[in-house]
Structures are given as structure tokens and as C-alpha cells.
Design a protein around this motif. Structure first.
Motif, PDB file in Angstrom:
ATOM      1  N   THR A   1       0.803  -1.218   0.000  1.00  0.00           N
ATOM      2  CA  THR A   1       0.000   0.000   0.000  1.00  0.00           C
ATOM      3  C   THR A   1       0.834   1.265   0.000  1.00  0.00           C
ATOM      4  OG1 THR A   1      -0.020  -0.082   2.392  1.00  0.00           O
ATOM      5  CG2 THR A   1      -1.907  -1.035   1.257  1.00  0.00           C
ATOM      6  N   THR A   2       2.158   1.129  -0.053  1.00  0.00           N
ATOM      7  CA  THR A   2       2.968   2.336   0.052  1.00  0.00           C
ATOM      8  C   THR A   2       3.745   2.619  -1.219  1.00  0.00           C
ATOM      9  OG1 THR A   2       4.867   1.114   0.873  1.00  0.00           O
ATOM     10  CG2 THR A   2       3.313   1.957   2.507  1.00  0.00           C
ATOM     11  N   LYS A   3       3.346   2.028  -2.301  1.00  0.00           N
ATOM     12  CA  LYS A   3       4.127   2.157  -3.518  1.00  0.00           C
ATOM     13  C   LYS A   3       4.139   3.592  -4.022  1.00  0.00           C
ATOM     14  CE  LYS A   3       5.103  -1.047  -7.168  1.00  0.00           C
ATOM     15  NZ  LYS A   3       4.885  -2.367  -7.675  1.00  0.00           N
ATOM     16  N   MET A   4       5.335   4.064  -4.425  1.00  0.00           N
ATOM     17  CA  MET A   4       5.489   5.435  -4.905  1.00  0.00           C
ATOM     18  C   MET A   4       5.751   5.428  -6.405  1.00  0.00           C
ATOM     19  SD  MET A   4       7.897   6.773  -1.808  1.00  0.00           S
ATOM     20  CE  MET A   4       8.042   8.452  -2.333  1.00  0.00           C
ATOM     21  N   ILE A   5       5.719   6.619  -6.966  1.00  0.00           N
ATOM     22  CA  ILE A   5       5.867   6.710  -8.414  1.00  0.00           C
ATOM     23  C   ILE A   5       7.254   6.230  -8.849  1.00  0.00           C
ATOM     24  CG2 ILE A   5       6.700   9.091  -8.577  1.00  0.00           C
ATOM     25  CD1 ILE A   5       4.071   7.506 -10.841  1.00  0.00           C
ATOM     26  N   GLY A   6       8.233   6.386  -7.963  1.00  0.00           N
ATOM     27  CA  GLY A   6       9.565   5.884  -8.276  1.00  0.00           C
ATOM     28  C   GLY A   6       9.562   4.379  -8.482  1.00  0.00           C
ATOM     29  N   ASN A   7       8.784   3.663  -7.658  1.00  0.00           N
ATOM     30  CA  ASN A   7       8.689   2.218  -7.828  1.00  0.00           C
ATOM     31  C   ASN A   7       7.988   1.857  -9.136  1.00  0.00           C
ATOM     32  OD1 ASN A   7       8.161   2.873  -4.709  1.00  0.00           O
ATOM     33  ND2 ASN A   7       9.470   1.083  -4.909  1.00  0.00           N
ATOM     34  N   ILE A   8       7.005   2.679  -9.495  1.00  0.00           N
ATOM     35  CA  ILE A   8       6.301   2.417 -10.752  1.00  0.00           C
ATOM     36  C   ILE A   8       7.256   2.559 -11.929  1.00  0.00           C
ATOM     37  CG2 ILE A   8       4.403   3.135 -12.239  1.00  0.00           C
ATOM     38  CD1 ILE A   8       3.395   1.953  -9.738  1.00  0.00           C
ATOM     39  N   ILE A   9       8.095   3.595 -11.861  1.00  0.00           N
ATOM     40  CA  ILE A   9       9.059   3.787 -12.939  1.00  0.00           C
ATOM     41  C   ILE A   9      10.037   2.612 -12.972  1.00  0.00           C
ATOM     42  CG2 ILE A   9      10.912   5.257 -13.798  1.00  0.00           C
ATOM     43  CD1 ILE A   9       9.449   7.634 -12.752  1.00  0.00           C
ATOM     44  N   GLN A  10      10.465   2.166 -11.791  1.00  0.00           N
ATOM     45  CA  GLN A  10      11.317   0.985 -11.723  1.00  0.00           C
ATOM     46  C   GLN A  10      10.650  -0.200 -12.411  1.00  0.00           C
ATOM     47  OE1 GLN A  10      14.598   1.956 -10.312  1.00  0.00           O
ATOM     48  NE2 GLN A  10      14.365   0.051  -9.223  1.00  0.00           N
ATOM     49  N   ASP A  11       9.403  -0.430 -12.077  1.00  0.00           N
ATOM     50  CA  ASP A  11       8.678  -1.560 -12.661  1.00  0.00           C
ATOM     51  C   ASP A  11       8.584  -1.446 -14.171  1.00  0.00           C
ATOM     52  OD1 ASP A  11       6.169  -2.423 -10.140  1.00  0.00           O
ATOM     53  OD2 ASP A  11       8.293  -2.914 -10.370  1.00  0.00           O
ATOM     54  N   GLU A  12       8.211  -0.242 -14.621  1.00  0.00           N
ATOM     55  CA  GLU A  12       8.072  -0.055 -16.066  1.00  0.00           C
ATOM     56  C   GLU A  12       9.396  -0.360 -16.761  1.00  0.00           C
ATOM     57  OE1 GLU A  12       5.798   0.556 -18.196  1.00  0.00           O
ATOM     58  OE2 GLU A  12       4.073   1.243 -17.056  1.00  0.00           O
ATOM     59  N   TYR A  13      10.474   0.056 -16.148  1.00  0.00           N
ATOM     60  CA  TYR A  13      11.764  -0.121 -16.799  1.00  0.00           C
ATOM     61  C   TYR A  13      12.273  -1.550 -16.647  1.00  0.00           C
ATOM     62  CZ  TYR A  13      16.372   0.893 -18.535  1.00  0.00           C
ATOM     63  OH  TYR A  13      17.493   0.894 -19.296  1.00  0.00           O
ATOM     64  N   LEU A  14      12.294  -2.045 -15.408  1.00  0.00           N
ATOM     65  CA  LEU A  14      12.933  -3.323 -15.154  1.00  0.00           C
ATOM     66  C   LEU A  14      12.011  -4.509 -15.382  1.00  0.00           C
ATOM     67  CD1 LEU A  14      14.930  -2.541 -11.918  1.00  0.00           C
ATOM     68  CD2 LEU A  14      15.801  -2.759 -14.220  1.00  0.00           C
ATOM     69  N   VAL A  15      10.785  -4.409 -14.920  1.00  0.00           N
ATOM     70  CA  VAL A  15       9.916  -5.586 -14.969  1.00  0.00           C
ATOM     71  C   VAL A  15       9.201  -5.682 -16.312  1.00  0.00           C
ATOM     72  CG1 VAL A  15       7.938  -6.702 -13.917  1.00  0.00           C
ATOM     73  CG2 VAL A  15       9.594  -5.526 -12.489  1.00  0.00           C
ATOM     74  N   GLN A  16       8.650  -4.573 -16.745  1.00  0.00           N
ATOM     75  CA  GLN A  16       7.900  -4.612 -17.994  1.00  0.00           C
ATOM     76  C   GLN A  16       8.776  -4.333 -19.195  1.00  0.00           C
ATOM     77  OE1 GLN A  16       3.821  -3.170 -17.969  1.00  0.00           O
ATOM     78  NE2 GLN A  16       4.329  -2.081 -16.098  1.00  0.00           N
ATOM     79  N   ALA A  17       9.945  -3.782 -18.955  1.00  0.00           N
ATOM     80  CA  ALA A  17      10.864  -3.427 -20.035  1.00  0.00           C
ATOM     81  C   ALA A  17      10.191  -2.526 -21.046  1.00  0.00           C
ATOM     82  CB  ALA A  17      11.410  -4.690 -20.713  1.00  0.00           C
ATOM     83  N   ARG A  18       9.285  -1.668 -20.565  1.00  0.00           N
ATOM     84  CA  ARG A  18       8.667  -0.712 -21.482  1.00  0.00           C
ATOM     85  C   ARG A  18       9.455   0.583 -21.349  1.00  0.00           C
ATOM     86  NH1 ARG A  18       2.167  -1.041 -21.043  1.00  0.00           N
ATOM     87  NH2 ARG A  18       2.506  -0.015 -19.034  1.00  0.00           N
ATOM     88  N   TYR A  19      10.655   0.561 -21.915  1.00  0.00           N
ATOM     89  CA  TYR A  19      11.547   1.699 -21.751  1.00  0.00           C
ATOM     90  C   TYR A  19      10.901   3.018 -22.174  1.00  0.00           C
ATOM     91  CZ  TYR A  19      14.871  -2.172 -21.398  1.00  0.00           C
ATOM     92  OH  TYR A  19      15.491  -3.335 -21.057  1.00  0.00           O
TER      93      TYR A  19
END
Lengths: 287, 430, 304
Positions: free
Chosen positions: C249-267
Motif C-alpha cells: 500500500t505504500t508504492k510510490m511513483i519511483g517504484n512504478i518507474i522501476q517496474d516499467e523499466y525493469l519488470v515490464q521493459a517498457r523503456y
């Protein structure tokens, strides 16, 4: 003081001049002699508490390699074998060297920027401010990957050089902001007077301005040093095969930090304490 | 996920054409890369320098035809090889690696530089896409989309299957042709493991054996369950009776629904990338998705006998960390021989006794038992017992029956699949 | 004698000095500015370029195609994270400034010869890697660990109370990690204040509260502004504390950017998100700067 013709002047003792009332001064003294120092000491204890844990766990007699929250007992084994991992040694060396050099270069770069922004009006000032803001606002992962792309495009060999270049780039805005805070609103009449009296602006700068902004420069340097020493994300992208301490440590968290990391951290911390002590003693010697 | 347009097909056609046009600039053309400026890539593809070693349509014999180079740069994960202390220098080194160096006269630069598949991939991808060498000869990647991306884009060399005698002789059946890399043409498994459930017997006494137990607020205190983001989708599918390898978006949605139900029940504490071990050992987690080697290590050797590894009734997820040779590697022949060296039972056992994961090599169990016997003879009963426990661990040496209840999960091979998968599963952990 | 010369020079000055000042300004800007242009502006341009690409990591890479839809994808249903990040970052700023101000004040005014040493001591814990610091906090703040365990035993806290994996852990971690970024600018601005101004105020029978609100605080505004800038802005995009000390419940936008880059590879999408974050921060801070009116206030204050 008075414009009325006075009788022959009487020597007025200094302490008869209006000053703050005694109880107020006592309250202020309490505040500054007791409350504030104690507060600062407590704050330092708060800041250092995880470090104390780290130091403690450097003596942890764990069965095996991986560290866990449990404390097993004291051992000096890890200290005995502190230099036993050549990769870790290299990583620490790299980190310290990079941080020192990056801070050393970022400080003059940032200082000149901060000076310019804080004291001068010029066309494009807003743009430069904007640039500095961006430097602080950009998320590291995207800056890191973009820098990597740039280096790859120009076929720069990835390693210490690219790490240094990148670190200086993200350190500089922070130094600039700190120096600007120092310099903003600073009365220029001092400098103007100096320029009247001295020959060149350069001398005025060295003799008058520089000492005034020195705390800002020093703070900027320390901030840049800490930023570089601690950086993981950007360094990870642009380091090629070179390892720094945060990279080494970050990888180790997956399996539990080995106590060796705590030992190094402790040594770094103790070295820093030693430096602080030295500087304090040297200050003492000054008249 | 954008609606299908005409444009992408044209672009893909252009990519393919560009690929065919210049064999030399193959890699550059194939992957314009994250920030590859098109003009630059085209220029490079047309007349630039030679790609070191080439790639893609390259034949294994071209790459591996020469003599051994005498050097290998090996990037690996931390704590993933045997370690010992040199009695003379006091330095830590890897005995198995040193044996290889002595045997073959090769120098190995071993770097524990991989922390996550995704961040390591993000690091080497721009170089590979631009046709530059990464500096590494061997990398170790887990089967997953990064693995697939490396294969699909020809960013790793196809291996010379005639140059791995140990592999041919000793590899486990599943390792010879895993579902994520048929015929083991691009990779060779280094270590493998099972993702099951780690239970902290100090915090929960009820039986945790099925998937639904992990979502049961009666059995588990609130905020006490850990889930592994990368593994959980496949894990849930397996336990719901779905075969992940043939699953489609409908089945994924079923798994996602279960995960959402679990989240709503309030038992989940955190969705982890991989740092669950801290919370597990600190007693913050009553039950968590966990890797077999971790739980086994902590329970057996790390002093946490309260931790127990449970193989869920519905089945478990299996993963493999594999050797790969990135395109442009400078020393592929020596790399190949190093990779094959670890398929000899002796070094494989040395590693397994340190790492506690499944070895793809036959015969390590017997060697461990032999070491146990030797230790017993030498009077070191404690060590002997631990070794025997290791040898008898059914998750390190799974039976056929157990293996049949595991799966390597869904291999995502296209961007469309991956995007749909992410769209279904990522919101759960966010 | 000197004054008459100065006065006459003063009248000539406005024209030439301003021009010279501008030259000096540009000269000062040159080295730092050049570096930032090469190693910062160019990557940001690359980032912007990337944000308009399309393609995928499994289909051969990405290519530029004016894909503005990336911005739509990036921002869709992400408002929650932006909002939370701003709230967390604002709390971090308030927390760090409140905590750091008294210490910075004391060191600046009463530190004497020990000022550099004391500052150094404040920074010293941060020489140790943030990973180590954060992991140690995890040990300290474990559910039944050093701090919470005894408190729960004596009944001060309910049994299922936890700090980790809640907003308390994340904001606590953020405040801890960003404290030097507030302490240093505050110190730097406070140290510049002429102590005789404060003495003078007290001599005029001002109360301590008045002295603070009317003299000290306004004069330290550049420091407060800088402290806000250096904590709020980077904290918004931070991901470390939320990852190590937080929960779902504490996820921040920085984590979302991490996910987009690292997990989803949607550079491209990650780049788009970062562009939005960056420019959003810049706009916010410009508004803040205007609101504070830093330059004017301190210029006025300095001319006392």
C-alpha cells in the motif's frame, strides 16, 4: 544621544545602556547552553543508530555466510579476514576514489553555478535554474539508462571514466543549490568596497567572497562526496565491469549481507570519526 | 496495450530487410536499441566497423572453431559458487574455479555482479543492441523474458553442441532440453531450484500445504505472507491445476483472480522482488513463497530450524539459472570449456555443497554421500550429518514424481504476450 | 579621501559594472553549465526521444515513431502514485527541516571552531551505503525486534502493530535518508546571519519567538528553500525506502518507474513517466519559489 545641551559629560557605564531584561537572557542562555546542544546530541544518536547496529553485527558469530537479524555471539573472525575478498577490496577502493574525485570536480563546477545564480542577473537565468531543478528532479533509473545509451552511442568504454563523468553530472546541481543558498541575498557592498580598495576583482574574490562562501563550498563538497559514495542506480548502469561498494552490497542483500560488509562499513565509519577528531584537534590548536 | 496498427508491420518489415542487407551489421540492424538513433544505426549498419565476432545468423562453428583463448570473464550472482580461504594469502577464492584454472591454464575473472535479471539485462542491452561487446564471456540468466529477449534478438551466441562432452554425458534429462531452450542450444543450466512455501513454525502451527492455505485468514495472522512477484503467477497457475506452458490470457485471469482474492483477504505483507529472506528470518513472515535453497540453507546451516520448506500439494514452480555467452564475447571457446567443466560431477558437487540448489548434473548425490562418509571417518560427525541431510533432501535431488509436479512456467516470447501478461498481473502487486 | 573617490566612481559605475557583472556571470556559468549540457541535457534529450518510441524488447527493439500514446499509457490510472509520492515527499521535507533546523542553528551560531567537525559528524553515518543503513533499520524496526518487541511486551503497543511495510516505515526511512540534504543548506544559510542582528533584536526587547519569526527565520529562507528543494524533489521520485521498508500500500511513483523499466521493459513508457515527473516537479518548485519570493525577501533583509 540627546540633542539638548547637557551638563558636563558624565561617564555612563556600559552596563547602564538599555539591554535585554535579565530573565529573558537567562532563558536564552538555557536554550542555547542546554536545550539545543542536547537536542543536537540526540539527533546525532538517532542518525548513528543503524550504524551502531551495523558495527555490532560486524562481530556476529553466524554459522555460515549469510547474515540474519539474529545475533549469535561475538567473534573477531570477520575482522581477521577483512581483506580476504579481493572483489570487495577493489569495490571499496573504487568507491572512495570515485567519490573523492567526483566531489572534487563537482564542487568548483557547482560553486560557480551557484554563485552565478545567486548573485547575478543575466539573460537565461531562469533556464539555468530550470536545468538545476531538473538535475535534482530526474529519477535515477532513467538518467542512468539514458547516460548508458549515450555512452554506448559514442562507443565510450564503460568503466571508471564513465562512472566519474556521470557522478560529476548529478553531483553538480546539488552543490549549486547549496552554494546558491549561501550566496543569495548576500550584500554585495562588501565586495564592492573591496574592489574599491583592492586592485583586481580576482583578489577581491579570493580575499573577500571566497571566505564568506567557504561554508557553502565545504558543505557542497561533503554532500557531493556522500552522494557519490552512495550511488547505486546510475553507477550500476554505466560501470561496465567495474564494481563499487553499493553495487557489491546491493547484490549481497539478496542472500543476506555478509558480515564482511559490516566490517568495511565500520572501518569506513571509524576512519571518518578519526578524521573528525583530527580536524577538531587541529582547530583547537588555532588561536 | 495499443490497438494493432498498420504501422508496426511496416516497421518490422524494415527491420527484417535491414537485417538481411548487412550480415556484418547484423546485430546493429536487428536491435535499434533503447536509444539507438536511427540514422546512426543505419550508418553503422551500412559501413561502420566490424562487429566483434558477429552474431545471430552466425554459425556455432564460426564462433567456437578456434583454439582456446586462455581467459574467461564470468559474471555471476553472489554466493553462487564454492568458496574457501587460501591458507597462505588469506584470500577467499573458489576451489572449483581454481582447479579449472590449473587444469587448463586459463585465467578466469569471476565477478559477482548480477543482482537481478532485469537490471543486469538493462545494463547490457544497449551495448548488445548497438553491436558492442559487453566485456563478459559468460553470464548467468534465469529463464524468463530477459532470457527470451537475449535469444530472440540473437544477443547470445548459439552454443556449439559438439563441444560439450561433460554435458552430453552427465546432464539431467530435463537439463538436456528444457522447455525454455529446446536442445539447450543457447544456454546450459548452472543451478536450478524450486519455488515453494517457506513456513515459520514459530508463528503458525496450522498445516500449510495447499495454495488456498496461503490466503486463509484463519490459519495465518494478517500481514504475514510474502509473495514473490516474478514467480507468483506461474506458481498460482500450477496450483490451480493449469499447465502454465500452454496457458493463455483466460487462464492468466483465473490466476490473477486468485491473487486478488488473496490480497483482499489481508494476509499479504509484501510482494517481493527477491529480498524476502530478511523478513522471513526476522520473524515478520509466517509463510512466504520461498526458494528451496534459501529455506534449506537457513534451516539446516543457518541456525533457523523453525523454518520449513513445504512443497505445495498442487505443485511448485521450477526455475533455472543458466550459462549464456553474450554476442561479441571475446573468449567464447574458453568460455564453452568452462561451462562444460561444471558438468563434471566433481566441481558440480563442490558448488552444490555450498549453494544448496538443484544441480543439473547427474552423480552429485553420490559424491556428497561419499564426502559425508569421509567426514564421518575423519571424526567430523556434525559436518557429516549435515552432508547426509543435504544428500537426502528431496528438493535437491527430486524424484521423477516430484519433478512431474513442477513446471518452468509460461515462457513469454512475444511483446504482445508479455504486455497482456503484465497488464493482468502487475496491478495486483501495485 | 577614499570616500570621495568612491562616490565619484559610484556614479560612473552603473553602466560599466553591470556589463562586467554579466560577463562575470557568463564566465562563472561556463564550466558547470557546459558539463551539465553534455552529461545531463543530452541524456534528457535521449530520454525524451526514447519516450516517443514504440516497439518491444522481444521484437527486436524500439524505434522512434512520435508515439505520444506512451504518455497516455504512462499516466493512466497512475494518479494515486503521484499523489502518494507528493504527500510522502512533503512529509519528508517537513520532517527533515523540523528535525534539522535546531541542530543546524546550534552548530551555526554556537559551533565556534567545531563547526566543520560537527557538520562532518552529522554526515558521517551517510558514508555507509544506503543499503546497509536501510537493512539495519529493517533489523531495528522488525515486528518483534529491538524496538517494537519490548514495547509490545509491556503492552504499550497492540500485538499486531508494525512499522515496516506501512507508511510509517517508508516516511521514517525517507526522513532519515534525506536529513543531511536539509541540514547542510539550513546550516549554510543560518551561518551567514550576522549575530549582531539577533543581539540587536533582543536589545530592542523582542521576545525569543519574535526574534525567530521576524529575524532568524526570514534570513534563513534561502536555506529553507534549498532544503525543501533538495528533499522534496528527489524524495518524490525515490523508490528505495518504499521497496525495502514498505508494503503493497505504500508504492510510490519511483517504484512504478522501476517496474516499467525493469519488470515490464517498457523503456519508452518509463521514460515518459520520468519526463512527466521531472517537469511536474519543476513546475511545482517554480510555483513554490514564486510563493516564497525568496530573492526579494532576503535581499531586503540583507540590506538592514
Amino acid at each position: 544621544m540627546s540633542t539638548v545641551v547637557t551638563p558636563p559629560p558624565v561617564h555612563v557605564p556600559l552596563d547602564a545602556r538599555p539591554t535585554e531584561p535579565a530573565p529573558l537572557r537567562a532563558k536564552r542562555k538555557r536554550l542555547s547552553r542546554f536545550v539545543l546542544p542536547v537536542y543536537t546530541a540526540l539527533l546525532m544518536v538517532y542518525l548513528v543508530s543503524p550504524i551502531l547496529m551495523m558495527i555490532l553485527y560486524g562481530f556476529n558469530d553466524i554459522p555460515g555466510e549469510r547474515q540474519t537479524p539474529r545475533f549469535w555471539g561475538f567473534t573477531l573472525d570477520w575482522y581477521r579476514s577483512v581483506f580476504s575478498d579481493p572483489a570487495l577490496n577493489e569495490a571499496v577502493r573504487n568507491s572512495i576514489m570515485i567519490a573523492l574525485v567526483a566531489a572534487a570536480i563537482a564542487t568548483p563546477l557547482g560553486t560557480t553555478l551557484g554563485l552565478a545564480l545567486g548573485r547575478y542577473g543575466f539573460r537565461g537565468k531562469a533556464a539555468v535554474s530550470f536545468l538545476i531543478f531538473m538535475g535534482i528532479a530526474i529519477p535515477e533509473i532513467v538518467l542512468g539508462s539514458s547516460l548508458l545509451s549515450m555512452y554506448v552511442q559514442v562507443q565510450a568504454p564503460l568503466g571508471l571514466l564513465t562512472i566519474l563523468l556521470s557522478h560529476i553530472a548529478f553531483d553538480t546541481p546539488f552543490v549549486a543549490v547549496v552554494v546558491r543558498a549561501r550566496v543569495q541575498g548576500m550584500d554585495r557592498s562588501l565586495e564592492d568596497a573591496a574592489q574599491d580598495l583592492f586592485a583586481t576583482p580576482l583578489v577581491a574574490f579570493r580575499r573577500v567572497t571566497l571566505p564568506l562562501i567557504l561554508p557553502g563550498i565545504m558543505s557542497g563538497f561533503m554532500l557531493a562526496f556522500v552522494l557519490s559514495l552512495d550511488d547505486f542506480v546510475i553507477t550500476n548502469f554505466v560501470s561496465g565491469q567495474v564494481r563499487t561498494l553499493p553495487i557489491w552490497v546491493y547484490g549481497a542483500t539478496k542472500v543476506g549481507l555478509p558480515p564482511l560488509v559490516n566490517v568495511f562499513g565500520t572501518l569506513l565509519f571509524v576512519a571518518g570519526l578519526f578524521l573528525a577528531l583530527l580536524s577538531a584537534l587541529s582547530q583547537r590548536k588555532q588561536a | 496495450m495499443s490497438a494493432p496498427k498498420k504501422e508496426p508491420d511496416l516497421r518490422r518489415m524494415q527491420e527484417i530487410l535491414r537485417r538481411r542487407l548487412t550480415r556484418r551489421g547484423f546485430i546493429r540492424g536487428a536491435g535499434v536499441g533503447v536509444a539507438g538513433i536511427s540514422l546512426g544505426s543505419v550508418l553503422a549498419a551500412c559501413g561502420g566497423q566490424t562487429t566483434p565476432g558477429g552474431g545471430g545468423a552466425v554459425e556455432p562453428t564460426d564462433v567456437f572453431g578456434g583454439p582456446p583463448e586462455g581467459q574467461v570473464e564470468w559474471a555471476n550472482w553472489p554466493v553462487y559458487i564454492d568458496k574457501a580461504k587460501d591458507p597462505q594469502t588469506g584470500e577467499r577464492y573458489s576451489p572449483s574455479l581454481r582447479a579449472f584454472e590449473d587444469q587448463t591454464g586459463t585465467t578466469v575473472n569471476y565477478a559477482e555482479i548480477i543482482q537481478e535479471n532485469a537490471s543486469f539485462f538493462g545494463k547490457i542491452q544497449p551495448q548488445l543492441a548497438a553491436g558492442q561487446e559487453t566485456g563478459w564471456d559468460i553470464i548467468v540468466m534465469t529463464n524468463g523474458w530477459e532470457f527470451q529477449a537475449l535469444v530472440v534478438n540473437d544477443w547470445v551466441y548459439p552454443l556449439d553442441t559438439t563441444k560439450r562432452p561433460n554435458f552430453d554425458a552427465n546432464a539431467n534429462d530435463w537439463a538436456k532440453s528444457p522447455p525454455f531452450d529446446e536442445g539447450a542450444k543457447h544456454s546450459m543450466t548452472y543451478q536450478s531450484g524450486i519455488t515453494g512455501i517457506g513456513v515459520n513454525r514459530d508463528l503458525v502451527t496450522a498445516e500449510i500445504a495447499t495454495l488456498d492455505d496461503l490466503a486463509d485468514p484463519d490459519k495465518l495472522p494478517p500481514n504475514s505472507v510474502g509473495m514473490l512477484k516474478a514467480d507468483m503467477a506461474d506458481f498460482v497457475m500450477i496450483n490451480l491445476g493449469i499447465d502454465p506452458e500452454t496457458s493463455g490470457p483466460q487462464e492468466w485471469q483465473e490466476a490473477a483472480d486468485w491473487l486478488q482474492m488473496q490480497r483482499d483477504s489481508g494476509v499479504v505483507r509484501q510482494y517481493y522482488e527477491q529480498n524476502y529472506a530478511d523478513d522471513m528470518t526476522a520473524g515478520n513472515l509466517a509463510a512466504t513463497m520461498a526458494w528451496s535453497g534459501d529455506v534449506f540453507y537457513y534451516a539446516e546451516w543457518g541456525g533457523y530450524p523453525n523454518l520449513e520448506f513445504v512443497f505445495p500439494e498442487g505443485g511448485a514452480y521450477m526455475w533455472a539459472d543458466c550459462f549464456m555467452i553474450p554476442a561479441g564475447a571475446a573468449h567464447p571457446v574458453s568460455a564453452m570449456s568452462l561451462m562444460d567443466y561444471y558438468y563434471d560431477p566433481v566441481p558440480a558437487t563442490m558448488v552444490q555443497e555450498w549453494v544448496f540448489y538443484m544441480s543439473p548434473v547427474e552423480g552429485t548425490r553420490d559424491l556428497i554421500l561419499q564426502h559425508a562418509a569421509d567426514a564421518e571417518e575423519a571424526g567430523d560427525k556434525g559436518y557429516a550429518n549435515k552432508l547426509t541431510e543435504t544428500a537426502n533432501n528431496e528438493y535437491l535431488f527430486p524424484t521423477e514424481e516430484l519433478l512431474a509436479r513442477t513446471s518452468f512456467g509460461r515462457q513469454l516470447k512475444t511483446d504482445e504476450e508479455k504486455a497482456e501478461w503484465d497488464a493482468i498481473f502487475l496491478p495486483i502487486s501495485e | 579621501m577614499a570616500t570621495t573617490v568612491a562616490r565619484s566612481r559610484k556614479t560612473v559605475r552603473p553602466h560599466g559594472i553591470e556589463a562586467r557583472r554579466r560577463h562575470v556571470a557568463y564566465g562563472l556559468l561556463a564550466p558547470g553549465g557546459l558539463w551539465l549540457v553534455i552529461f545531463f541535457v543530452v541524456p534528457v534529450v535521449i530520454m525524451g526521444y526514447t519516450s516517443l518510441k514504440s516497439g518491444g524488447v522481444l521484437s527486436g527493439g524500439f524505434s522512434f515513431s512520435w508515439e505520444f500514446e506512451n504518455y497516455v499509457t504512462a499516466l493512466s490510472s497512475r494518479q494515486e502514485y503521484f499523489l502518494r509520492s507528493i504527500v510522502y515527499a512533503a512529509s519528508t521535507t517537513v520532517g527533515t527541516v523540523l528535525l534539522a533546523y535546531p541542530a543546524a542553528y546550534w552548530i551555526a551560531f554556537k559551533g565556534g571552531r567545531w563547526k566543520p567537525t560537527l557538520l562532518f559528524l552529522i554526515l558521517l553515518p551517510y558514508f555507509v551505503s544506503f543499503v546497509i543503513r536501510t537493512v539495519q533499520w529493517k533489523f531495528i524496526l522488525a515486528d518483534n525486534g529491538l524496538v517494537l518487541g519490548p514495547l509490545k511486551d509491556i503492552g504499550l503497543l497492540p500485538d499486531d502493530f508494525k512499522v515496516l511495510s506501512t507508511w510509517m516505515g517508508v516516511i521514517g526511512g525517507l526522513v532519515y535518508n534525506y536529513l543531511p540534504f536539509a541540514a547542510l543548506p539550513l546550516y549554510v544559510a543560518l551561518e551567514r546571519i550576522d549575530e549582531s542582528l539577533i543581539e540587536g533584536a533582543y536589545d530592542l526587547y523582542a521576545t525569543p519567538v519574535h526574534v525567530f519569526t521576524k529575524v532568524i527565520f526570514p534570513l534563513s529562507m534561502p536555506g529553507v528553500f534549498a532544503a525543501t528543494l533538495l528533499t522534496f524533489v528527489p524524495a518524490t521520485g525515490d523508490y528505495v525506502e518504499a521497496e525495502f521498508l514498505g508494503g503493497p500500500t505504500t508504492k510510490m511513483i519511483g517504484n512504478i518507474i522501476q517496474d516499467e523499466y525493469l519488470v515490464q521493459a517498457r523503456y519508452p513508457v518509463a521514460a515518459a513517466l520520468a519526463m512527466v515527473l521531472m517537469f511536474g516537479m519543476v513546475i511545482l518548485t517554480s510555483l513554490y519559489a514564486r510563493f516564497i519570493g525568496t530573492e526579494d525577501e532576503t535581499l531586503a533583509a540583507a540590506r538592514i
